[in-house]
Design a protein around this motif. Sequence first.
Motif, PDB file in Angstrom:
ATOM      1  N   TRP A  87       6.412  10.949  -5.429  1.00 41.38           N
ATOM      2  CA  TRP A  87       7.162   9.693  -5.468  1.00 41.38           C
ATOM      3  C   TRP A  87       6.710   8.759  -6.576  1.00 41.38           C
ATOM      4  CZ3 TRP A  87       3.300   6.205  -4.568  1.00 41.38           C
ATOM      5  CH2 TRP A  87       2.211   6.626  -3.777  1.00 41.38           C
ATOM      6  N   GLY A 130       5.094   1.856  -1.405  1.00 37.80           N
ATOM      7  CA  GLY A 130       5.411   0.521  -0.900  1.00 37.80           C
ATOM      8  C   GLY A 130       4.207  -0.405  -0.812  1.00 37.80           C
ATOM      9  N   ASN A 161       4.158  -2.629   3.978  1.00 36.60           N
ATOM     10  CA  ASN A 161       4.588  -2.655   2.584  1.00 36.60           C
ATOM     11  C   ASN A 161       4.392  -4.043   1.984  1.00 36.60           C
ATOM     12  OD1 ASN A 161       5.297  -0.002   2.533  1.00 36.60           O
ATOM     13  ND2 ASN A 161       7.499  -0.368   2.755  1.00 36.60           N
ATOM     14  N   ASN A 191      -0.914   7.257   0.561  1.00 36.31           N
ATOM     15  CA  ASN A 191       0.146   6.297   0.201  1.00 36.31           C
ATOM     16  C   ASN A 191      -0.351   4.926  -0.250  1.00 36.31           C
ATOM     17  OD1 ASN A 191       1.876   8.298   0.934  1.00 36.31           O
ATOM     18  ND2 ASN A 191       2.697   7.275   2.754  1.00 36.31           N
ATOM     19  N   GLU A 248       2.682   1.994   4.411  1.00 38.60           N
ATOM     20  CA  GLU A 248       3.848   2.126   5.296  1.00 38.60           C
ATOM     21  C   GLU A 248       4.841   3.150   4.748  1.00 38.60           C
ATOM     22  OE1 GLU A 248       5.608  -1.645   6.160  1.00 38.60           O
ATOM     23  OE2 GLU A 248       7.142  -0.807   7.482  1.00 38.60           O
ATOM     24  N   THR A 249       5.196   2.987   3.478  1.00 33.24           N
ATOM     25  CA  THR A 249       6.037   4.009   2.849  1.00 33.24           C
ATOM     26  C   THR A 249       5.418   4.370   1.502  1.00 33.24           C
ATOM     27  OG1 THR A 249       7.433   2.377   1.745  1.00 33.24           O
ATOM     28  CG2 THR A 249       8.166   3.139   3.918  1.00 33.24           C
ATOM     29  N   PRO A 250       5.683   5.576   1.028  1.00 30.09           N
ATOM     30  CA  PRO A 250       5.107   5.974  -0.263  1.00 30.09           C
ATOM     31  C   PRO A 250       5.505   4.998  -1.361  1.00 30.09           C
ATOM     32  CG  PRO A 250       6.044   7.864   0.855  1.00 30.09           C
ATOM     33  CD  PRO A 250       6.445   6.654   1.650  1.00 30.09           C
TER      34      PRO A 250
END
Length: 736
Positions: free
Chosen positions: A450, A95, A66, A115, A91-93
């Motif tokens: 997201w 991020g 991220n 992502n 790493e995260t949606p």
Amino acid sequence: MRALFLSVAVGALGVAGCQTILAPTEEVSDVSGLKEIQREFLVQSQEEYNQVVKDLQPGDTLVLANGEWSDFDLVFVGQGTKERPINLKGETPGGVVLNGQSSLRLAGQHLVVSNLVFKNGYTPRNEVVSFRRDSKTLAFNSRVTNVVIENYNNPDRKQRDTWVAMYGQNNEFDHNHLSGKLNAGPTMIVRLNTEDSQNNNHRIHHNYFGPRPVFGSNGGETFRIGTSAYSLTNSATLVENNYFDRCSGEVEIISNKSGGNIYRGNTFYKSRGTLTLRHGNGTLVENNLFDGGGAPFTGGVRVINAQQTIRNNYFKDLTGRRFSGALVVMNGVPNSPINRYHQVDGAVIEQNTFENVEAIELAEGADAERSAAPVNSTFKNNIVIGRSQRSPFNAYDDVSGISFSDNVSAYSPVSGLKNGFSVSTNPLAEAGKGASGAYGVEKDATGPTWYPKSGAGTAFDSGEEIKVSPGENSLAIAVSDANAGDVLVLAPGYYNEAQIISLQKPLTLKSQSDDPADTVITFERRQLFQLSGDGALKMVGLSVSGEKAPDAVGNAFISTTAKSAGGNHVLKLKNMHFSNFTVNRSFAVVEAVKDTFFDKIYVVDSVFNDLTGAAFKLDTETDDFGFYNVEKLVIENSQFKNVRGGAAVVYRGGRDESTFGPSVVVRNSTFENVGSGEPLLRLHGIQTLELNGNTASGSSPAKFTITTGIPKVSLNENELSDADAFLVTEDLRKRK
Ligand code: CA
């Protein structure tokens, strides 16, 4: 299968003499009794990425940590397998943001990318996301999902790029978000330029295509498949369940330039223009929803070429006409070259519902060149309801090559079509006619869940009111401190500004008093306001005098700049008084410099006295490439006196038929001694002209030069004393 996380570090990656710190997390899955290792590498830098990506094995996942990644020329090449693809993900949606001069190229087999967010920059390449590394290394059986590209615009509007380009075969593009493209080039394309990219069976679905503002030339398509050169080749691409939200760049929302494609279950909301079957044969358009929401220039499907099928679509509240009708069946060119218009042959148009649509255009575009009317075509079982209590049908040539049968209509269609219709007071209730079942897609079912869908930007007057006192440079300070949407309320008095104010947000400046004479602005530089970025300005109830501007040619109170990224500017002037713009020649009130664009300029209840230039100078795109400076100029209840350069000069060059604008409306205004050797309005190549209730004296007539398209013109009760006509029209088009 249930996976077991072991968190085992596997040490070095076999890079000789190099201490590797990139330890993957191992995951062991028990699939059908076989132990399979799935490695996950978390990388923190471009160096780490480049080291790890070289040795990826089927089943591996490479994770970008991220944070912000700048100027990242991301190349993702690998050979995965169907069962064990190679993954690249944030790493995260949400991020992971790629900014600056970042781009992504993927190539190989069975790759999955997810992502990532591209924003705050633009691609240094032709593409932001490309399904190839280079012309010889393409992607196959690969997928891009949950990727966002927003406002990722080259600051030079004319620099052409494409945000997503699909090459190769059997690729998938789904649940992505593409919005806010301003510069030249389609937002997304499917390329067929080599055999490896033809008959590609790509699937493009559940994507959110967010607002694409008017571009102001050809090259503002949201999506294109193929080019004219490969248009007789099949692409066989499926475009399904995508949401096109206000995709209004030009007359083609989608430019289909290849064969065998399917457009199914998409929603087109308030999008100007049409899904255009421009080149290639055998495409199917079904179960789509075209909902114009009553917005200007909204259309449906434009049909050209052979064996096109348009069935079970719902067309609703569409206001477009001519090339932008709810349904447009074009005339072709006999023995057409590949890049012109092939005759419509074998079109099947059935089971569609047209509700509250302005126009269904048949044999559209008929002229000396486009003389081949549609043949072997059918129009059957459709429901047709026009707007404003009339039939929407127009025929511009012989339509006997279209067989009409079993349709139902609210109003009697044009005489030649009567046999194919029954007239009903409630056509929507007729069984077996029109679209049925599911059509279109919900907005919320598209794009990454997201990431928020784009709004319409900040509105004028949506922020706080801020009081400003007169004095030296008090406007510059107040503008700098204000937020987008704020309203600066100017107390009566004199405001003198010694510097140019760069405006990159929407702001309102208004007087506290009702009388513009109470509040006066002067400025000492060649401009006062210079718009770029999201710059937009509303001014109400103020006087502006040019008396302190420098003795230089070509001053302008409000200008644009092409030196930093510029969006589609909006300007509103109400109850404004402009005077003393005489210090040197060509002193304008508003000027667009080359390569900049105003979406709207609205002027009402305003006075323009003693100008050496034009009040509105919007004519810098004179190189005839089809670019222009303003989409819509409206002047109402205003007075122009002693304006040497003319009240407005608007130039749209080129002969292509790709734009709806410019549009110029002048109502209930007066012109006295306007234009010294210049027409009082000089309007070149504009597409909509409305002049109503204007009076002029001591002025040269307005001049309208028609260069292309079929301009919509409305002229009523205009008067120019001592001259035959208020308007002189010159037509440079090829005539039938
Ligand atoms: Ca186009």
